[in-house]
Design a protein around this motif. Structure first.
Motif, PDB file in Angstrom:
ATOM      1  N   MET A   1     -21.481 110.347  37.886  1.00  0.00           N
ATOM      2  CA  MET A   1     -22.515 111.146  38.036  1.00  0.00           C
ATOM      3  C   MET A   1     -23.799 110.487  37.258  1.00  0.00           C
ATOM      4  N   LYS A  68     -26.058 124.338  36.190  1.00  0.00           N
ATOM      5  CA  LYS A  68     -25.655 124.837  37.619  1.00  0.00           C
ATOM      6  C   LYS A  68     -25.304 126.073  37.455  1.00  0.00           C
ATOM      7  N   SER A  82     -26.544 122.233  51.053  1.00  0.00           N
ATOM      8  CA  SER A  82     -26.087 121.093  50.121  1.00  0.00           C
ATOM      9  C   SER A  82     -26.371 121.106  48.877  1.00  0.00           C
ATOM     10  N   GLU A  83     -25.338 120.426  47.919  1.00  0.00           N
ATOM     11  CA  GLU A  83     -25.552 120.699  46.532  1.00  0.00           C
ATOM     12  C   GLU A  83     -26.644 120.290  45.764  1.00  0.00           C
ATOM     13  N   THR A  85     -29.246 118.523  43.319  1.00  0.00           N
ATOM     14  CA  THR A  85     -28.797 117.347  42.390  1.00  0.00           C
ATOM     15  C   THR A  85     -29.455 117.914  41.075  1.00  0.00           C
ATOM     16  N   ASP A  86     -29.159 117.121  40.053  1.00  0.00           N
ATOM     17  CA  ASP A  86     -29.379 117.484  38.558  1.00  0.00           C
ATOM     18  C   ASP A  86     -31.027 117.550  38.473  1.00  0.00           C
ATOM     19  N   ASP A  87     -31.794 116.804  39.014  1.00  0.00           N
ATOM     20  CA  ASP A  87     -33.204 117.027  39.086  1.00  0.00           C
ATOM     21  C   ASP A  87     -33.630 118.164  39.688  1.00  0.00           C
ATOM     22  N   GLN A  88     -32.911 118.397  40.911  1.00  0.00           N
ATOM     23  CA  GLN A  88     -33.332 119.686  41.583  1.00  0.00           C
ATOM     24  C   GLN A  88     -33.244 120.883  40.778  1.00  0.00           C
TER      25      GLN A  88
END
Length: 279
Positions: A1, A68, A82-83, A85-88
């Motif tokens: 990741m 999360k 969809s999952e 992202t870390d940035d999102q």
């Protein structure tokens, strides 16, 4: 990741394992982060030793898990299912839960007034040099180049008119065809180790050779034109961007610390101050 860049929080590593190959599970509000995840994450956190890389990887995974979980609590998700992202995740949480004050024009002006040395154009130097080239990995070659540089410099100090002749005979820089002249240079146009010495020097022949990755340089500053102060309107936007980014980073660090404070984390301990502010 692949990890996003986020401010770190100091660790109390008393609970960290002594053996690098034994990594206990970490529980973040009853969600486990296991050894395999930490080992996989370590590749994104280069460090001086395995233990430091392990700590950095574990810290990053804990923070991402907290982000999360907070997104799940607030039902933040992509419309297509969809999952995130870390940035999102970070962007959505910051937008919803963190009020980041915008920097005012008055604050920009105060910063400009308080830091005059930061807002000056680069000096311009007219420089001649002689490069005695040497491979940075070849110690014998570098010693020979240093000895030659010292000898040539001593002769130039006694007879300055020899500079151009020595440049054409000994220099390994294309400038030798112009008697060693580099013309006018400003900051950022030469290698850092050469620039660092040059821009602190006065006009005239430097008293000792300058060592760089390329070898040794005999340098002479023929003229120095000092930098000029910039007007506020020339740098206002850069100041505002810098200060806004600084405020955003601080707000982000505070938010992450609050998430840590509110969480139940086992197997990994952050040092969280009594104040929610991260200085």
């Amino acid at each position: 990741m692949q990890m996003i860049e986020i401010p770190t929080v100091n660790l109390d590593d008393n609970n960290q394992p002594e053996e690098p190959n034994t990594i206990p599970d970490i529980l973040v509000n009853d969600t486990a982060i296991n050894e395999a995840q930490i080992l996989a994450e370590m590749q994104y956190h280069p460090a001086d030793n395995q233990r430091d890389a392990t700590i950095a990887a574990a810290e990053a995974l804990v923070i991402v898990e907290l982000l999360k979980q907070r997104c799940e609590q607030l039902d933040i998700k992509n419309e297509d299912g969809s999952e995130l992202t870390d940035d999102q995740m970070l962007a959505e949480l910051m937008q919803r839960e963190v009020q980041v004050p915008a920097i005012s024009d008055e604050e920009c002006q105060r910063y400009f007034t308080a830091n005059p040395d930061k807002f000056i154009t680069s000096p311009i130097l007219e420089v001649d040099h002689i490069l005695l080239a040497a491979d940075k990995e070849d110690l014998d070659q570098r010693a020979e180049a240093k000895e030659l540089a010292d000898g040539l410099l001593e002769q130039i100090q006694q007879q300055p008119q020899l500079f151009s002749d020595f440049a054409m005979r000994h220099s390994m820089c294309p400038s030798k065809e112009q008697g060693g002249s580099l013309g006018q240079i400003s900051k950022g146009q030469t290698v850092p180790e050469f620039e660092k010495v040059l821009f602190l020097a006065d006009e005239g022949l430097l008293s000792r050779p300058v060592e760089t990755r390329y070898g040794y340089h005999i340098a002479r500053i023929n003229r120095r034109i000092e930098g000029q102060p910039l007007e506020f309107d020339q740098v206002e936007e850069k100041i505002k961007t810098y200060l806004n980014e600084k405020v955003h980073r601080k707000a982000l660090a505070q938010y992450i610390e609050l998430l840590i404070s509110d969480a139940e984390i086992e197997g990994f301990e952050f040092q969280v101050s009594d104040s929610p502010l991260v200085q």
